[in-house]
Scaffold this motif. Structure first.
Motif, PDB file in Angstrom:
ATOM      1  N   GLU A  95     -16.702  63.369  59.760  1.00  0.00           N
ATOM      2  CA  GLU A  95     -15.522  63.628  58.931  1.00  0.00           C
ATOM      3  C   GLU A  95     -14.389  62.657  59.248  1.00  0.00           C
ATOM      4  O   GLU A  95     -13.681  62.201  58.341  1.00  0.00           O
ATOM      5  N   VAL A  96     -14.202  62.334  60.515  1.00  0.00           N
ATOM      6  CA  VAL A  96     -13.178  61.357  60.895  1.00  0.00           C
ATOM      7  C   VAL A  96     -13.522  59.991  60.293  1.00  0.00           C
ATOM      8  O   VAL A  96     -12.661  59.304  59.729  1.00  0.00           O
ATOM      9  N   ILE A  97     -14.782  59.603  60.385  1.00  0.00           N
ATOM     10  CA  ILE A  97     -15.217  58.321  59.817  1.00  0.00           C
ATOM     11  C   ILE A  97     -15.055  58.345  58.296  1.00  0.00           C
ATOM     12  O   ILE A  97     -14.591  57.371  57.694  1.00  0.00           O
ATOM     13  N   THR A  98     -15.405  59.453  57.671  1.00  0.00           N
ATOM     14  CA  THR A  98     -15.272  59.571  56.222  1.00  0.00           C
ATOM     15  C   THR A  98     -13.828  59.358  55.784  1.00  0.00           C
ATOM     16  O   THR A  98     -13.558  58.592  54.852  1.00  0.00           O
ATOM     17  N   LEU A  99     -12.898  60.011  56.440  1.00  0.00           N
ATOM     18  CA  LEU A  99     -11.494  59.850  56.070  1.00  0.00           C
ATOM     19  C   LEU A  99     -11.020  58.419  56.353  1.00  0.00           C
ATOM     20  O   LEU A  99     -10.248  57.850  55.581  1.00  0.00           O
ATOM     21  N   SER A 100     -11.515  57.833  57.436  1.00  0.00           N
ATOM     22  CA  SER A 100     -11.136  56.455  57.784  1.00  0.00           C
ATOM     23  C   SER A 100     -11.611  55.446  56.746  1.00  0.00           C
ATOM     24  O   SER A 100     -10.989  54.406  56.556  1.00  0.00           O
ATOM     25  N   ILE A 101     -12.707  55.736  56.084  1.00  0.00           N
ATOM     26  CA  ILE A 101     -13.223  54.865  55.026  1.00  0.00           C
ATOM     27  C   ILE A 101     -12.588  55.233  53.683  1.00  0.00           C
ATOM     28  O   ILE A 101     -12.204  54.364  52.899  1.00  0.00           O
ATOM     29  N   PHE A 102     -12.462  56.523  53.421  1.00  0.00           N
ATOM     30  CA  PHE A 102     -11.994  56.982  52.115  1.00  0.00           C
ATOM     31  C   PHE A 102     -10.549  56.588  51.819  1.00  0.00           C
ATOM     32  O   PHE A 102     -10.234  56.181  50.699  1.00  0.00           O
ATOM     33  N   VAL A 103      -9.663  56.730  52.783  1.00  0.00           N
ATOM     34  CA  VAL A 103      -8.245  56.447  52.522  1.00  0.00           C
ATOM     35  C   VAL A 103      -8.037  54.995  52.097  1.00  0.00           C
ATOM     36  O   VAL A 103      -7.457  54.743  51.038  1.00  0.00           O
ATOM     37  N   PRO A 104      -8.522  54.003  52.870  1.00  0.00           N
ATOM     38  CA  PRO A 104      -8.346  52.621  52.397  1.00  0.00           C
ATOM     39  C   PRO A 104      -9.050  52.361  51.055  1.00  0.00           C
ATOM     40  O   PRO A 104      -8.528  51.641  50.208  1.00  0.00           O
TER      41      PRO A 104
END
Length: 122
Positions: A79-88
């Motif tokens: 989930e942390v990785i997902t948000l790190s990719i999704f936001v940019p």
């Protein structure tokens, strides 16, 4: 693949999940910009093809990560990785405005990381 297993399994899992999430994000959201004038079934089939590539990274990532982490830790890391990719992606590719809500979601995930990994921190 063998070289990934021999390196730190957590780092290998993070690297594979980063790759997986790039494909996943494109599979789930790129059609909103690129194929919005096409029938949804075209977008779904194309997304399905991209998702296959995502799974080729995600499945080994979880298998390798599970040798050193429990399933809850793997999920929170995902989930942390997902948000790190999704936001940019949403800001730069989809041209969505950067919202303060992303920060609040990230802070919630920091709490989730703490609780899932606190036995490793002490």
């Amino acid at each position: 693949m063998r070289a990934l297993v021999m390196m730190n399994p957590i780092l290998a899992s993070i690297g594979l999940l980063l790759c997986s999430n790039v494909f996943m994000t494109f599979a789930w959201y790129a059609h909103l910009r690129e194929l919005n004038h096409k029938p949804w079934v075209i977008a779904a089939l194309l997304s399905w093809g991209i998702a296959l590539l995502e799974y080729l990274f995600q499945v080994p990532a979880n298998r390798i990560g599970y040798t050193a982490l429990n399933v809850g830790q793997l999920k929170v890391m995902q989930e942390v990785i997902t948000l790190s990719i999704f936001v940019p992606f949403s800001v730069m590719y989809l041209k969505e405005p950067l919202k303060l809500d992303y920060l609040w979601a990230g802070l919630c995930l920091v709490g989730a990381v703490y609780f899932m990994f606190r036995d490793r921190l002490v």
